[in-house]
Scaffold this motif. Sequence first.
Motif, short mmCIF file in Angstrom:
data_model
loop_
_atom_site.label_atom_id
_atom_site.label_comp_id
_atom_site.label_asym_id
_atom_site.label_seq_id
_atom_site.Cartn_x
_atom_site.Cartn_y
_atom_site.Cartn_z
N ASN A 1 100.72 74.25 -23.88
CA ASN A 1 101.02 75.02 -22.66
C ASN A 1 102.02 74.25 -21.79
O ASN A 1 101.70 73.77 -20.70
CB ASN A 1 99.73 75.32 -21.91
N ILE A 2 103.24 74.10 -22.33
CA ILE A 2 104.31 73.36 -21.64
C ILE A 2 105.59 74.21 -21.69
O ILE A 2 105.65 75.21 -22.42
CB ILE A 2 104.58 71.99 -22.31
N THR A 3 106.58 73.79 -20.92
CA THR A 3 107.86 74.51 -20.90
C THR A 3 108.97 73.54 -21.32
O THR A 3 109.01 72.40 -20.83
CB THR A 3 108.14 75.04 -19.48
N VAL A 4 109.83 74.00 -22.21
CA VAL A 4 110.98 73.18 -22.62
C VAL A 4 112.26 73.86 -22.12
O VAL A 4 112.46 75.05 -22.35
CB VAL A 4 111.02 73.02 -24.15
N ILE A 5 113.07 73.09 -21.42
CA ILE A 5 114.41 73.56 -21.06
C ILE A 5 115.36 72.88 -22.03
O ILE A 5 115.45 71.64 -22.09
CB ILE A 5 114.77 73.18 -19.59
N PHE A 6 116.01 73.69 -22.84
CA PHE A 6 116.82 73.19 -23.97
C PHE A 6 118.31 73.42 -23.67
O PHE A 6 118.78 74.55 -23.67
CB PHE A 6 116.38 73.96 -25.23
N ILE A 7 119.01 72.33 -23.41
CA ILE A 7 120.43 72.42 -23.05
C ILE A 7 121.26 72.29 -24.33
O ILE A 7 121.38 71.20 -24.90
CB ILE A 7 120.82 71.31 -22.04
N ASN A 8 121.81 73.40 -24.76
CA ASN A 8 122.60 73.41 -26.00
C ASN A 8 124.09 73.40 -25.64
O ASN A 8 124.64 74.41 -25.23
CB ASN A 8 122.24 74.68 -26.80
N ASN A 9 124.69 72.20 -25.80
CA ASN A 9 126.14 72.13 -25.57
C ASN A 9 126.89 71.82 -26.87
O ASN A 9 128.05 71.45 -26.86
CB ASN A 9 126.50 71.13 -24.45
N ALA A 10 126.19 72.00 -27.99
CA ALA A 10 126.80 71.96 -29.32
C ALA A 10 127.45 70.63 -29.70
O ALA A 10 128.21 70.57 -30.67
CB ALA A 10 127.81 73.11 -29.48
N VAL A 11 127.15 69.58 -28.93
CA VAL A 11 127.61 68.22 -29.29
C VAL A 11 126.61 67.20 -28.74
O VAL A 11 125.80 67.54 -27.89
CB VAL A 11 129.00 67.85 -28.70
N TYR A 12 126.73 65.97 -29.23
CA TYR A 12 126.04 64.86 -28.58
C TYR A 12 126.94 64.46 -27.41
O TYR A 12 127.95 63.77 -27.60
CB TYR A 12 125.92 63.67 -29.52
N GLY A 13 126.59 64.87 -26.21
CA GLY A 13 127.46 64.63 -25.07
C GLY A 13 127.57 63.16 -24.71
O GLY A 13 128.65 62.58 -24.68
N MET A 14 126.44 62.52 -24.48
CA MET A 14 126.43 61.17 -23.92
C MET A 14 127.13 60.13 -24.80
O MET A 14 127.76 59.21 -24.30
CB MET A 14 124.99 60.73 -23.68
N THR A 15 126.98 60.28 -26.11
CA THR A 15 127.47 59.22 -26.98
C THR A 15 128.88 59.49 -27.51
O THR A 15 129.35 58.80 -28.41
CB THR A 15 126.50 58.98 -28.15
N GLY A 16 129.56 60.49 -27.00
CA GLY A 16 130.97 60.64 -27.32
C GLY A 16 131.38 61.91 -28.05
O GLY A 16 132.47 61.99 -28.59
N GLY A 17 130.49 62.89 -28.10
CA GLY A 17 130.91 64.19 -28.64
C GLY A 17 130.82 64.31 -30.15
O GLY A 17 131.60 65.02 -30.79
N GLN A 18 129.81 63.64 -30.76
CA GLN A 18 129.63 63.79 -32.21
C GLN A 18 129.06 65.18 -32.53
O GLN A 18 128.47 65.83 -31.67
CB GLN A 18 128.65 62.72 -32.74
N MET A 19 129.19 65.57 -33.79
CA MET A 19 128.63 66.84 -34.25
C MET A 19 127.10 66.83 -34.05
O MET A 19 126.43 65.86 -34.36
CB MET A 19 128.95 67.03 -35.73
N ALA A 20 126.61 67.93 -33.54
CA ALA A 20 125.16 68.09 -33.35
C ALA A 20 124.67 69.14 -34.34
O ALA A 20 125.47 69.87 -34.94
CB ALA A 20 124.88 68.55 -31.91
N PRO A 21 123.32 69.27 -34.51
CA PRO A 21 122.83 70.33 -35.40
C PRO A 21 123.27 71.72 -34.94
O PRO A 21 123.28 72.66 -35.73
CB PRO A 21 121.31 70.18 -35.30
N THR A 22 123.61 71.84 -33.66
CA THR A 22 124.01 73.15 -33.13
C THR A 22 125.52 73.34 -33.08
O THR A 22 125.97 74.39 -32.62
CB THR A 22 123.44 73.31 -31.71
N SER A 23 126.30 72.35 -33.51
CA SER A 23 127.77 72.56 -33.54
C SER A 23 128.05 73.77 -34.42
O SER A 23 127.43 73.93 -35.48
CB SER A 23 128.48 71.33 -34.12
N ILE A 24 128.98 74.60 -34.01
CA ILE A 24 129.19 75.83 -34.79
C ILE A 24 130.21 75.59 -35.92
O ILE A 24 130.97 74.61 -35.89
CB ILE A 24 129.59 77.03 -33.90
N LEU A 25 130.20 76.46 -36.91
CA LEU A 25 131.10 76.26 -38.05
C LEU A 25 132.54 76.27 -37.55
O LEU A 25 132.92 77.10 -36.74
CB LEU A 25 130.88 77.36 -39.09
#
Length: 256
Positions: free
Chosen positions: A114-138
């Motif tokens: 019984n918790i809430t998750v706020i999921f920020i999907n910006n399609a990259v690893y922002g903090m570490t320099g913009g690497q591909m994330a699992p959500t990066s689009i084709l």
Amino acid sequence: MKKVFGRPKSMKSNPFHYCAGCGHSIAHRLIAEVIDELGIRDRTIGVPPAGCAVLAYNYFDVDMIEAQHGRGPATATGLKRVLPDRIVFSYQGDGDLAAIGTAESFHAANRGENITVIFINNAVYGMTGGQMAPTSILGQKTTTSPVGRNNILDGYPIKISEIFAILPGTTYIERCTVTSPASIVKTKKAIRKAFQYQIDGQGFSLVEILSPCPTNWKMSPPEACRWIEQTMSKEFPLGAIKDLPAEEMKKQQKGK
Ligand SMILES: Cc1ncc(C[n+]2csc(CCOP(=O)(O)OP(=O)(O)O)c2C)c(N)n1
Ligand code: SF4
């Protein structure tokens, strides 16, 4: 004079360190407004991510506890079980939730915590320099996919919200964005609903926010918003993905 706009009480006065046009700052403000409006400030505990929002405790004026990378939902589970009267949310990026913390997030959802998750999907690893994330689009160019994400080499973008929605433990899942005043209003409603479901004891709620990262996308803030509206939201369609009525959820929660 009547004050019509001000800083939410659940937000400290520290200036944000986020880049101009970053969605994290809008998401923070919306969460703080919702906490104020629901009157739950004195009993809310937030779990910040590893990622650009790692310092979220500098901004939210509620209790906050840092978790190891990706372990937000596991930490939130422990807090909620020990302190069931608290409203507990974890705040995670896509690297945090969909890569390093996939297992912890998936199992917390599956247990119907019984918790809430706020999921920020910006399609990259922002903090570490913009690497591909699992959500990066084709086709998306990132520092680790300089010619664009290729499904044969890199797999497909993972749709976390749709995957979580099939788990019986989840009650409310909605995908939103923060690219326009209208979309920000919708996102606030979704966050409010997610917290309300937790207050009502309905189980795991998640709000996914498609969020601009102008710095790593190498776009101006307006271009980043347009990219979400015209390209990213085709891969990740906006709207409610699951909204289980309270009665239905109560039946499931009885347990066998
Ligand atoms: C176990 C572990 N591995 C790697 C890192 C390095 N790291 C810190 S933030 C981050 C990426 C975060 O990306 P995301 O969750 O998408 O958040 P964003 O910065 O985009 O908001 C990584 C890989 C870490 N802190 N801990
Ligand atoms: S790098 Fe991206 S996610 Fe991080 S603060 Fe800047 S715009 Fe936001």
